[in-house]
Each structure stands twice: as structure tokens, then as C-alpha cells.
Design an enzyme around this catalytic site. Sequence first.
Site, PDB file in Angstrom:
ATOM      1  N   GLY A   1     -18.159 -18.231  22.104  1.00 58.93           N
ATOM      2  CA  GLY A   1     -19.441 -17.651  21.723  1.00 58.93           C
ATOM      3  C   GLY A   1     -19.616 -17.713  20.225  1.00 58.93           C
ATOM      4  O   GLY A   1     -18.815 -18.327  19.522  1.00 58.93           O
TER       5      GLY A   1
ATOM      6  N   PHE B   1     -19.214 -12.563  15.807  1.00 58.16           N
ATOM      7  CA  PHE B   1     -19.587 -11.167  16.074  1.00 58.16           C
ATOM      8  C   PHE B   1     -19.905 -10.898  17.544  1.00 58.16           C
ATOM      9  O   PHE B   1     -20.584  -9.944  17.873  1.00 58.16           O
ATOM     10  CB  PHE B   1     -20.765 -10.726  15.198  1.00 58.16           C
ATOM     11  CG  PHE B   1     -20.640 -11.160  13.767  1.00 58.16           C
ATOM     12  CD1 PHE B   1     -19.631 -10.652  12.957  1.00 58.16           C
ATOM     13  CD2 PHE B   1     -21.503 -12.096  13.228  1.00 58.16           C
ATOM     14  CE1 PHE B   1     -19.503 -11.069  11.635  1.00 58.16           C
ATOM     15  CE2 PHE B   1     -21.384 -12.516  11.914  1.00 58.16           C
ATOM     16  CZ  PHE B   1     -20.378 -11.996  11.122  1.00 58.16           C
ATOM     17  N   SER B   2     -19.410 -11.772  18.437  1.00 56.51           N
ATOM     18  CA  SER B   2     -19.677 -11.597  19.869  1.00 56.51           C
ATOM     19  C   SER B   2     -18.542 -10.897  20.609  1.00 56.51           C
ATOM     20  O   SER B   2     -18.685 -10.599  21.794  1.00 56.51           O
ATOM     21  CB  SER B   2     -19.950 -12.960  20.513  1.00 56.51           C
ATOM     22  OG  SER B   2     -18.818 -13.797  20.392  1.00 56.51           O
TER      23      SER B   2
ATOM     24  N   THR C   1     -12.498 -12.289  19.742  1.00 57.82           N
ATOM     25  CA  THR C   1     -11.150 -11.862  19.381  1.00 57.82           C
ATOM     26  C   THR C   1     -10.823 -10.521  20.014  1.00 57.82           C
ATOM     27  O   THR C   1      -9.693 -10.284  20.458  1.00 57.82           O
ATOM     28  CB  THR C   1     -10.994 -11.802  17.847  1.00 57.82           C
ATOM     29  OG1 THR C   1     -11.246 -13.115  17.324  1.00 57.82           O
ATOM     30  CG2 THR C   1      -9.609 -11.346  17.439  1.00 57.82           C
TER      31      THR C   1
ATOM     32  N   ASP D   1      -6.129 -17.841  18.820  1.00 54.76           N
ATOM     33  CA  ASP D   1      -7.386 -17.387  18.231  1.00 54.76           C
ATOM     34  C   ASP D   1      -7.933 -18.453  17.291  1.00 54.76           C
ATOM     35  O   ASP D   1      -7.186 -19.263  16.745  1.00 54.76           O
ATOM     36  CB  ASP D   1      -7.179 -16.075  17.471  1.00 54.76           C
ATOM     37  CG  ASP D   1      -8.485 -15.368  17.151  1.00 54.76           C
ATOM     38  OD1 ASP D   1      -9.414 -15.430  17.984  1.00 54.76           O
ATOM     39  OD2 ASP D   1      -8.584 -14.741  16.081  1.00 54.76           O
ATOM     40  N   GLU D   2      -9.235 -18.440  17.081  1.00 53.39           N
ATOM     41  CA  GLU D   2      -9.935 -19.367  16.181  1.00 53.39           C
ATOM     42  C   GLU D   2      -9.578 -20.814  16.517  1.00 53.39           C
ATOM     43  O   GLU D   2      -9.280 -21.637  15.649  1.00 53.39           O
ATOM     44  CB  GLU D   2      -9.626 -19.046  14.719  1.00 53.39           C
ATOM     45  CG  GLU D   2     -10.004 -17.642  14.290  1.00 53.39           C
ATOM     46  CD  GLU D   2     -11.507 -17.349  14.290  1.00 53.39           C
ATOM     47  OE1 GLU D   2     -12.313 -18.281  14.503  1.00 53.39           O
ATOM     48  OE2 GLU D   2     -11.877 -16.196  14.072  1.00 53.39           O
ATOM     49  N   ALA D   3      -9.633 -21.140  17.800  1.00 50.92           N
ATOM     50  CA  ALA D   3      -9.225 -22.456  18.287  1.00 50.92           C
ATOM     51  C   ALA D   3     -10.037 -23.591  17.686  1.00 50.92           C
ATOM     52  O   ALA D   3      -9.551 -24.721  17.589  1.00 50.92           O
ATOM     53  CB  ALA D   3      -9.310 -22.498  19.807  1.00 50.92           C
ATOM     54  N   GLN D   4     -11.266 -23.322  17.262  1.00 52.58           N
ATOM     55  CA  GLN D   4     -12.107 -24.384  16.702  1.00 52.58           C
ATOM     56  C   GLN D   4     -11.500 -24.984  15.442  1.00 52.58           C
ATOM     57  O   GLN D   4     -11.833 -26.096  15.074  1.00 52.58           O
ATOM     58  CB  GLN D   4     -13.528 -23.869  16.425  1.00 52.58           C
ATOM     59  CG  GLN D   4     -13.669 -22.959  15.224  1.00 52.58           C
ATOM     60  CD  GLN D   4     -13.312 -21.503  15.499  1.00 52.58           C
ATOM     61  OE1 GLN D   4     -13.013 -21.134  16.614  1.00 52.58           O
ATOM     62  NE2 GLN D   4     -13.345 -20.678  14.465  1.00 52.58           N
TER      63      GLN D   4
ATOM     64  N   CYS E   1     -34.979 -17.546  16.972  1.00 54.09           N
ATOM     65  CA  CYS E   1     -34.928 -17.138  15.560  1.00 54.09           C
ATOM     66  C   CYS E   1     -34.189 -18.166  14.715  1.00 54.09           C
ATOM     67  O   CYS E   1     -34.544 -18.411  13.561  1.00 54.09           O
ATOM     68  CB  CYS E   1     -34.288 -15.761  15.432  1.00 54.09           C
ATOM     69  SG  CYS E   1     -35.306 -14.438  16.140  1.00 54.09           S
TER      70      CYS E   1
END
Length: 194
Positions: free
Chosen positions: A23, A26-27, A30, A95-98, A187
Site C-alpha cells: 500500500g 502511512f497505510s 509496517t 520490511d521496506e521490500a521495495q 486528488c
Amino acid sequence: MVVHSEDYKAETHRRGRIEVICGSMFSGKTEELIRRLKRASFARQKVEIFKPAIDTRYSDSEVVSHDKNAIASTPVETSASILLMSAGIDVVGIDEAQFFDEGLVNVCNQLAANGIRVIIAGLDMDFKGLPFGPMPALCAVADDVSKVHAICVECGDLAYVSHRIVDGENRVLLGEKAEYEPLCRHCYLKKQNK
């Protein structure tokens, strides 16, 4: 001839799997990763969590959510390091796999084939709304994909993308609320057309 019960077979044969949590920023990606890993620890499973060494926003040695929940982690430079450090582990968190290299997909497949539960969290898209790093391929090979959503700061709908609010074209810019805001598709497109 020895006949084993179904309980014995279940206890001695681990089934690996890949779970992806993706996602925008801030979704709660983590936060959900930490929740799943803590549950596995409570179940007395051997858990190890890895994060990219470049992510030092909140801590050098912990994975920390934006809400400041934390869990001990091992920072690594490459995805191959995860494979080397996962012997004897039941559950691997990433975490932060990207931010990892494309080899992460093969690493996760190999871990799952070895009977390890792999839980991955990462941004599915970059600030331009483009698929990010190994995340699209991880979503494709995952047994389960959970897409979580932030709330658009402009209109309150479900967020679609992490909109960068500072100048810069580098794809990787570590940051949080001073650098990014979650926006819905409408937006986001409105800001892009200004």
C-alpha cells in the site's frame, strides 16, 4: 511399518508461504507486519526480521512503524543475505521490500519452498504511481496479498499513492510526513495537472 497420526505429520512438515502487505505510505504496512511477527513469536515460532540497511529513518537496528511501534531487526545490504541468515527460522519478516534488489523474489520463493513463512511489507508504487522494485513480482508469487490503505489528506477517501511534496526526481527518497502525503487517485491526478 510405522504409522503416524495426522497431528504428527502437521507438526513435522512445515508448509512455507509468502504473504505480502502493500500500500501507500502511512497505510499501516509496517504496523501489520509487526503484529503478525509478534503473534508468531507468542506462538513460540522462531522469528527473524530483515530490513534494507539504507533505511535508518527511525533506527539502525529496529523496524519502526510511523506510530513508533518497533521490533528488533537485522539490516542487510542485499536480498541474498536474508537467505544466508534464515537457517533454523520458522518465520521471516521483510520490511521496506521495495528497496531490495530483484533477487528478493527468488529468495522468498526459496524460503517458502524450505517451509518458512515469509511476511513482506512494502510500497507497491513509487511517488509517481509506478510499480516499485520487486513488489509487483512479489505480489504475483505470494500466497496472500493484503493491500492496506491510508486516508487521503485532501478529501478523506482511501489513499492510492504516496505523493511527494518536496522537490526531487530520485526514485528513492527516505522520508515521512515532511516529504510525503497519502492521496487518493482523484486528488493525486488533480495535483499532477496543476
